[in-house]
Enzyme design. Structure first.
Site, PDB file in Angstrom:
ATOM      1  N   ASN A   7      47.905  32.237  44.908  1.00 20.41           N
ATOM      2  CA  ASN A   7      47.167  33.460  44.604  1.00 20.41           C
ATOM      3  C   ASN A   7      45.880  33.406  45.431  1.00 20.41           C
ATOM      4  O   ASN A   7      44.953  32.663  45.101  1.00 20.41           O
ATOM      5  CB  ASN A   7      46.870  33.502  43.100  1.00 20.41           C
ATOM      6  CG  ASN A   7      46.183  34.784  42.685  1.00 20.41           C
ATOM      7  OD1 ASN A   7      45.776  35.588  43.533  1.00 20.41           O
ATOM      8  ND2 ASN A   7      46.035  34.975  41.391  1.00 20.41           N
ATOM      9  N   ARG A  99      51.353  35.852  45.122  1.00 23.11           N
ATOM     10  CA  ARG A  99      50.977  37.039  44.362  1.00 23.11           C
ATOM     11  C   ARG A  99      50.363  38.019  45.347  1.00 23.11           C
ATOM     12  O   ARG A  99      49.392  37.685  46.035  1.00 23.11           O
ATOM     13  CB  ARG A  99      49.945  36.664  43.300  1.00 23.11           C
ATOM     14  CG  ARG A  99      49.468  37.883  42.568  1.00 23.11           C
ATOM     15  CD  ARG A  99      48.369  37.578  41.597  1.00 23.11           C
ATOM     16  NE  ARG A  99      47.988  38.806  40.944  1.00 23.11           N
ATOM     17  CZ  ARG A  99      46.767  39.063  40.521  1.00 23.11           C
ATOM     18  NH1 ARG A  99      45.808  38.177  40.675  1.00 23.11           N
ATOM     19  NH2 ARG A  99      46.501  40.203  39.947  1.00 23.11           N
ATOM     20  N   HIS A 189      48.794  44.242  37.021  1.00 20.63           N
ATOM     21  CA  HIS A 189      49.173  43.175  36.069  1.00 20.63           C
ATOM     22  C   HIS A 189      50.686  43.204  35.797  1.00 20.63           C
ATOM     23  O   HIS A 189      51.136  42.740  34.752  1.00 20.63           O
ATOM     24  CB  HIS A 189      48.465  43.336  34.706  1.00 20.63           C
ATOM     25  CG  HIS A 189      47.001  43.026  34.707  1.00 20.63           C
ATOM     26  ND1 HIS A 189      46.114  43.690  33.894  1.00 20.63           N
ATOM     27  CD2 HIS A 189      46.278  42.139  35.407  1.00 20.63           C
ATOM     28  CE1 HIS A 189      44.896  43.222  34.084  1.00 20.63           C
ATOM     29  NE2 HIS A 189      44.968  42.264  35.015  1.00 20.63           N
ATOM     30  N   ARG A 250      34.534  46.254  33.937  1.00 20.30           N
ATOM     31  CA  ARG A 250      34.969  47.588  34.367  1.00 20.30           C
ATOM     32  C   ARG A 250      34.935  48.561  33.193  1.00 20.30           C
ATOM     33  O   ARG A 250      35.294  48.195  32.074  1.00 20.30           O
ATOM     34  CB  ARG A 250      36.394  47.539  34.925  1.00 20.30           C
ATOM     35  CG  ARG A 250      36.520  46.704  36.168  1.00 20.30           C
ATOM     36  CD  ARG A 250      37.927  46.800  36.756  1.00 20.30           C
ATOM     37  NE  ARG A 250      38.196  45.624  37.559  1.00 20.30           N
ATOM     38  CZ  ARG A 250      39.307  44.890  37.491  1.00 20.30           C
ATOM     39  NH1 ARG A 250      40.275  45.230  36.672  1.00 20.30           N
ATOM     40  NH2 ARG A 250      39.448  43.832  38.260  1.00 20.30           N
ATOM     41  N   GLU A 395      52.332  34.134  34.894  1.00 16.02           N
ATOM     42  CA  GLU A 395      52.694  34.852  36.122  1.00 16.02           C
ATOM     43  C   GLU A 395      53.232  33.896  37.185  1.00 16.02           C
ATOM     44  O   GLU A 395      54.147  34.230  37.923  1.00 16.02           O
ATOM     45  CB  GLU A 395      51.471  35.594  36.659  1.00 16.02           C
ATOM     46  CG  GLU A 395      51.057  36.739  35.748  1.00 16.02           C
ATOM     47  CD  GLU A 395      49.616  37.159  35.921  1.00 16.02           C
ATOM     48  OE1 GLU A 395      49.397  38.119  36.652  1.00 16.02           O
ATOM     49  OE2 GLU A 395      48.731  36.521  35.335  1.00 16.02           O
TER      50      GLU A 395
END
Ligand code: AMP
Length: 414
Positions: A7, A99, A189, A250, A395
């Site tokens: 990643n 990823r 996601h 956010r 993941e």
């Protein structure tokens, strides 16, 4: 097959080495060998390395870019220092799974990276200017270190949401803006939502087609997905990961007219307002303290901090609204799943989100909920019509499995 899962971020590189193959996937016996992270790439980097289930060591090294960081990691993996007898040299790394944040409208599933695929990922840069360039750097670094012969696979954050129907992904803006600039909702996601939906169906002993579930990924970034017959029919994030739930920094959903208003009142450019909504808002913005849920909860407990309380309240209220909206969007569900740092570890937040949802057939069992911290299991009460689960996401495991399946030409059932 030893799969290196990568990643690559702007100044960080996370990795795991996972040994898996079709037989191990079938038996759910993939072996996690090593994991680690390189942070602050570009200067004196901080490197954390260790066995997946053992102690970690932290060291520093001057690493100027992703390529140097990857070189450092590979040398460590293949040296005696990793303590791994399975991997003696680069040839013992059999494939790399990446990823990749944005696959746009083109990539609906994981793919082997060819020159054409790389070009496709490059074409998505305008959709994810902060992320895709780093993912590409990771792919190129692997090519230059291992040569083009090592198979690499791209697993996209957006791919799982490819099933969104037009009425869910179109914004109600002039249609030519969608056609010209591909302005639409993509969702993110996806690998996490896909993984926990797969675990949900294993725990419930149902098929993919029988999987009707709302999944909440609540970490520093937060999103929800409405999954019907195994595929998302809606999701909370949009064109970018800014839309939807309240997150660490956010804002999530807001009136778009606010952008111009903040710009005029605070003398900021549109770019600066966007940065404010991405990095200074959410839990951090409301509380004025932190984006870290654990710290907010401690502030509330120890000092009864009013703004910590209201930040948590807004966070939970907005998540609860999505439960109602998604139940309507998907015509009812069989369960809700919580994952991500907050979703996996905070019984209080899960209970606060689910509070008052008895009308929807959801009752949380306080004892079950309290016990399910960092582990997988049911948190709703025996008679609850809508089942609730906490499921730690993984993941990296899904990326490793997709890598194996792509290389062997197998379909991706999860
Ligand atoms: P992630 O991005 O998935 O690593 O999640 C990070 C978020 O999870 C941060 O807000 C952390 O404070 C939060 N988190 C991690 N552990 C806990 C915990 N035990 N209780 C509440 N929040 C937690």
């Amino acid at each position: 097959m030893n799969v290196l899962v990568l990643n690559s971020g702007s100044s960080s590189l996370k990795f795991q080495l996972i040994a898996t193959d079709l037989d191990r996937i079938q038996r759910n016996e993939d072996a996690r060998l090593l994991r680690g992270e390189v942070e602050r790439i570009g200067g004196e980097a901080i490197v954390t390395l260790g066995k997946s289930n053992g102690a970690h060591q932290t060291l520093t090294a001057p690493l100027r870019d992703i390529s140097a960081a990857l070189d450092f990691v590979i040398r460590w993996i293949t040296s005696d220092k990793s303590g791994l007898s399975e991997v003696r040299g680069p040839a013992d790394v059999h494939a790399v799974g990446h990823r990749v944040v944005h696959g746009g409208e083109r990539f609906s599933e994981s793919v082997i990276i060819t020159d054409d695929v790389l070009k496709g990922i490059e074409e998505c840069i305008e959709l994810a200017p902060l992320h895709n360039p780093n993912n590409i750097k990771g792919i190129l670094a692997v090519r230059s270190l291992f040569g083009a012969g090592l198979p690499q696979v791209a697993v996209f954050d957006t791919a799982f949401h490819h099933s969104l129907p037009e009425h869910a992904y179109l914004y109600a803006i002039p249609y030519h803006l969608y056609r010209r600039h591909r302005i639409r909702r993509y969702g993110f996601h996806g690998t996490s939502h896909r993984y926990v939906a797969y675990r949900f169906r294993v725990l419930r002993n149902v098929t993919r087609e029988q999987t009707h579930v709302i999944t909440f990924h609540l970490g520093n970034g937060c999103s929800a997905a409405a999954i019907r017959n195994g595929d998302p029919v809606d999701t909370s994030m949009g064109m970018t990961p800014l839309e939807g739930l309240v997150m660490g920094t956010r804002s999530g959903d807001l009136d778009p007219a606010i952008v111009n208003l903040i710009s005029a009142k605070e003398g900021l450019s549109a770019h600066e307002v966007e940065a404010l909504l991405n990095t200074q808002s959410g839990l951090l913005g409301i509380s004025g303290l932190t984006n870290d849920m654990r710290v907010l909860q401690a502030e509330l407990k120890e000092h009864d901090d009013r703004r910590a309380r209201v930040a948590i309240e807004v966070f939970c209220y907005r998540a609860r609204k999505y439960v109602g909206a998604f139940l309507a969007a998907m015509g009812g569900a069989d369960g809700i799943v919580f994952t991500g740092g907050i979703g996996e570890n905070s019984p209080e937040i899960r209970a606060q989100i689910c509070g008052g949802l008895e009308w929807a057939g959801l009752t949380i069992d306080p004892e079950r909920n309290k016990k399910m911290v960092g582990k997988e299991g049911i948190i709703s009460s025996e008679g609850s019509q809508l089942a609730a689960y906490a499921i730690p996401t993984d993941e990296e495991l899904l990326i490793a499995r997709d890598t194996v399946r792509c290389i062997l030409g197998e379909p991706h059932p999860s």
